[in-house]
Design a protein around this motif. Sequence first.
Motif, mmCIF file in Angstrom:
data_model
loop_
_atom_site.group_PDB
_atom_site.id
_atom_site.type_symbol
_atom_site.label_atom_id
_atom_site.label_comp_id
_atom_site.label_asym_id
_atom_site.label_seq_id
_atom_site.Cartn_x
_atom_site.Cartn_y
_atom_site.Cartn_z
ATOM 1 N N THR A 134 -14.873 37.500 -23.641
ATOM 2 C CA THR A 134 -13.711 36.886 -23.014
ATOM 3 C C THR A 134 -12.493 37.787 -23.127
ATOM 4 O OG1 THR A 134 -14.546 34.678 -23.531
ATOM 5 C CG2 THR A 134 -12.200 34.876 -23.025
ATOM 6 N N VAL A 135 -11.872 38.062 -21.998
ATOM 7 C CA VAL A 135 -10.601 38.796 -21.969
ATOM 8 C C VAL A 135 -9.555 37.834 -21.438
ATOM 9 C CG1 VAL A 135 -9.319 40.725 -20.997
ATOM 10 C CG2 VAL A 135 -11.725 41.010 -21.609
ATOM 11 N N GLY B 141 -14.121 42.109 -19.065
ATOM 12 C CA GLY B 141 -14.967 41.454 -20.049
ATOM 13 C C GLY B 141 -16.442 41.722 -19.829
ATOM 14 N N LEU B 142 -16.859 41.861 -18.564
ATOM 15 C CA LEU B 142 -18.246 42.164 -18.254
ATOM 16 C C LEU B 142 -18.561 43.638 -18.444
ATOM 17 C CD1 LEU B 142 -18.928 40.063 -15.028
ATOM 18 C CD2 LEU B 142 -20.016 39.764 -17.259
ATOM 19 N N VAL B 143 -17.647 44.494 -18.031
ATOM 20 C CA VAL B 143 -17.907 45.928 -18.098
ATOM 21 C C VAL B 143 -17.914 46.422 -19.536
ATOM 22 C CG1 VAL B 143 -17.097 48.206 -17.391
ATOM 23 C CG2 VAL B 143 -16.926 46.282 -15.811
ATOM 24 N N LEU B 144 -16.930 46.006 -20.320
ATOM 25 C CA LEU B 144 -16.793 46.517 -21.680
ATOM 26 C C LEU B 144 -17.453 45.627 -22.729
ATOM 27 C CD1 LEU B 144 -13.083 47.745 -21.517
ATOM 28 C CD2 LEU B 144 -15.177 49.067 -21.154
ATOM 29 N N THR C 215 -14.002 47.975 -34.172
ATOM 30 C CA THR C 215 -13.709 49.034 -33.202
ATOM 31 C C THR C 215 -13.323 48.496 -31.841
ATOM 32 O OG1 THR C 215 -15.981 49.257 -32.342
ATOM 33 C CG2 THR C 215 -15.442 50.464 -34.358
ATOM 34 N N PHE C 216 -13.279 47.174 -31.682
ATOM 35 C CA PHE C 216 -13.082 46.565 -30.363
ATOM 36 C C PHE C 216 -12.219 45.323 -30.513
ATOM 37 C CE2 PHE C 216 -14.012 44.003 -26.690
ATOM 38 C CZ PHE C 216 -14.447 44.859 -25.690
ATOM 39 N N ARG C 217 -11.260 45.150 -29.613
ATOM 40 C CA ARG C 217 -10.404 43.972 -29.669
ATOM 41 C C ARG C 217 -9.908 43.607 -28.270
ATOM 42 N NH1 ARG C 217 -9.687 41.032 -34.257
ATOM 43 N NH2 ARG C 217 -9.579 43.028 -35.359
ATOM 44 N N ALA C 218 -10.007 42.324 -27.926
ATOM 45 C CA ALA C 218 -9.386 41.797 -26.705
ATOM 46 C C ALA C 218 -8.197 40.951 -27.138
ATOM 47 C CB ALA C 218 -10.380 40.964 -25.915
ATOM 48 N N THR C 219 -7.021 41.249 -26.626
ATOM 49 C CA THR C 219 -5.805 40.598 -27.094
ATOM 50 C C THR C 219 -5.302 39.584 -26.060
ATOM 51 O OG1 THR C 219 -4.556 42.498 -26.239
ATOM 52 C CG2 THR C 219 -5.093 42.502 -28.582
ATOM 53 N N PRO C 220 -4.460 38.637 -26.480
ATOM 54 C CA PRO C 220 -4.010 37.554 -25.591
ATOM 55 C C PRO C 220 -3.284 38.010 -24.334
ATOM 56 C CG PRO C 220 -3.583 36.973 -27.880
ATOM 57 C CD PRO C 220 -4.016 38.415 -27.876
ATOM 58 N N ASP C 221 -2.771 39.252 -24.328
ATOM 59 C CA ASP C 221 -2.057 39.708 -23.134
ATOM 60 C C ASP C 221 -2.994 40.277 -22.071
ATOM 61 O OD1 ASP C 221 -2.817 42.080 -24.314
ATOM 62 O OD2 ASP C 221 -0.865 43.059 -24.101
#
Length: 334
Positions: free
Chosen positions: A20-21, A47-50, A61-67
């Motif tokens: 989820t991004v 979200g699908l690609v990465l 090593t990976f983070r999706a942030t609220p922005d």
Amino acid sequence: MSGRFSPRPTRTTVRGGYTTVPAGVPRQASAAGRVRDWVPQGPLDLGLVLGPLRRGPGDPTFRATPDGSVWRATLTPSGPGTLRVAAAGGTVRGEAWGPGAEWLLDRMPDLLGASDAPEAFVPRHRVVATAGHRRPGLRLTRTGLVLESLIPSVLEQKVTTDEAYRAWRLLVRKFGEPAPGPAAGGRLWVMPAPRTWALIPSWEWHRAGVDDKRASTILRAVRVAGRMEEATRMTAAEAQARLEVVPGIGPWTSAETVQRSHGAADAVTVGDLHLPGIVGWALAGNRDADDSVMLELLEPYAGQRHRAARLILLSGRVPARRMPKMPRWDIGSL
């Protein structure tokens, strides 16, 4: 999965490569980094690609942030680097920091699927066609790096994903280094260099829950790290053959690696506990399918079998569980 097209972070959706991004408004990073703007040809879902690059919700090593940004820390041939990508108005902006910043920005389009050819895919089953229609932003990432995908794939051999994710998280945080730049608020780490992996004491592998067989496989791989990374200049099939020369690396691990390092559209994962039954159920109503049956069912997708398998996983059409989960083993108690 709870709903066919609303995946949660279960094993199936993680293997399907979805994360989820948040649909936020990208903000400027707090520290100046190198910047590149890129316009993808067609729809792009970060979200699908990465998603396949994320090893569990706590991956350091990976983070999706609220922005709406996706952050990634990695060890490039030029050194450690942090990359932040965010999409807005049809343009993807990448910002990078550290010695590996230029390398990451140069290869950002490939990372986001520019070298992929989704238009070459022709669905042969309704479930696959429907999943593809609902996921138009699916593209196959190509990192151009081998060890960063090979090592966590080895950790996932013959254990639950929770155990593998825990081992990756503990080892990277203890023996890696803080990612350069703002790094999602200082919460990102770069995985250890090959020499550092080689020097990890046996008891630290043990504390992370990694048995001697998997640890030895990783140690053998990092001792020939240069030869492993040379595989990025080969075809996916040639790269798999090179990786499998290392004892402990078989078709399952090599396929999981080149799917990420090469964006290998045909590198279907064989030897998996769940995938044959999922593919068999989705395409033929056969939950007891083995690898040979799965490969036969995927034959119409020759050249694109990995993409077909991903779409099947993302469709949510999986058989109900009828046996206990794989048991978890605590090697610290042995």
